[in-house]
Design an enzyme around this catalytic site. Structure first.
Site, PDB file in Angstrom:
ATOM      1  N   SER A 256       0.826  -1.209   0.000  1.00 12.68           N
ATOM      2  CA  SER A 256       0.000   0.000   0.000  1.00 12.68           C
ATOM      3  C   SER A 256       0.858   1.256   0.000  1.00 12.68           C
ATOM      4  CB  SER A 256      -0.937   0.003   1.217  1.00 12.68           C
ATOM      5  OG  SER A 256      -1.856  -1.053   1.163  1.00 12.68           O
TER       6      SER A 256
ATOM      7  N   HIS B  81      -2.994   6.551   3.662  1.00 11.34           N
ATOM      8  CA  HIS B  81      -3.232   5.117   3.809  1.00 11.34           C
ATOM      9  C   HIS B  81      -4.520   4.847   4.579  1.00 11.34           C
ATOM     10  CE1 HIS B  81      -2.516   1.147   5.876  1.00 11.34           C
ATOM     11  NE2 HIS B  81      -2.261   0.813   4.633  1.00 11.34           N
TER      12      HIS B  81
END
Length: 216
Positions: free
Chosen positions: A17, A43
């Site tokens: 990610s 995130h």
């Protein structure tokens, strides 16, 4: 047509990610020393606007890190933010996380004063006499009360994380904090939330726990 899925192991999802976030940020310039905080907010929210709307006063990150290392406690305006902060990591340095929103005396004070519980909880925090960092992700009235307490010299926070989300007095309350001399991390505009407030606290804790690697 079938969607092509990445074959990523569970423990590698966060790493992947952050690779995607870094890639999509491209040449976006972030303030040195704030990169991890910004990326963790992205995130948490999948919202790249945080690369632009997170504002840091001069030395705010370093001052917040030093405060945590010296045992500062964190006060939040929601139980959700409190629940999301890594209390075990904070306890290693002698700090605790507090949220007074559910306290009976806070509810009584708010009713008597005709204010909000968030504002009353800031007054309770000011009376603690402890070194404090405030992480406000929901209530602009908490930021407004903090501004008043600072002007009255009743409190001098080590840092204010001001990221309430919403429409009424949200933008104005954040701008009030940015007018003070208190170190701040503020999400300008309407965006924010308890998850972002907790995220920023955890990013600071991560930076301390991984200091040697992070500051290379």
């Amino acid at each position: 047509m079938k969607t092509q899925l990445e074959n990523v192991k569970p423990k590698e999802i966060e790493t992947r990610s952050f690779e995607i976030i870094t890639q999509e940020l491209g040449d976006t310039k972030l303030v040195p020393g704030t990169e991890l905080i910004v990326k963790r907010c992205i995130h948490t929210s999948a919202d790249f606007d945080y690369a632009q709307n997170l504002c840091f006063s001069d030395g705010a990150v370093e001052k917040a890190l030093a405060a945590v290392k010296n045992g500062a406690c964190i006060v939040t305006d929601t139980q959700m933010a409190k629940a999301g902060i890594n209390k075990k990591a904070l306890a290693k340095y002698g700090g605790e996380v507090y949220c007074f929103m559910s306290d009976e005396d806070v509810a009584a004070a708010a009713k008597a004063q005709g204010s909000t519980r968030a504002a009353a909880s800031m007054e309770k925090a000011a009376a603690m006499g402890k070194p404090l960092i405030f992480a406000i992700g929901n209530a602009p009235t908490a930021l407004i009360k903090l501004y008043e307490l600072i002007q009255e010299k009743k409190i001098s926070p080590y840092c204010i994380i001001g990221v309430p989300v919403g429409f009424v007095n949200v933008v104005q309350s954040k701008e009030m904090i940015m007018e003070t001399q208190v170190p701040y991390i503020v999400a300008k505009g309407r965006k924010g939330g308890s998850n972002i407030a907790a995220c920023i606290c955890n990013a600071l804790l991560y930076m301390i726990d991984n200091e040697r690697d992070y500051w290379k």
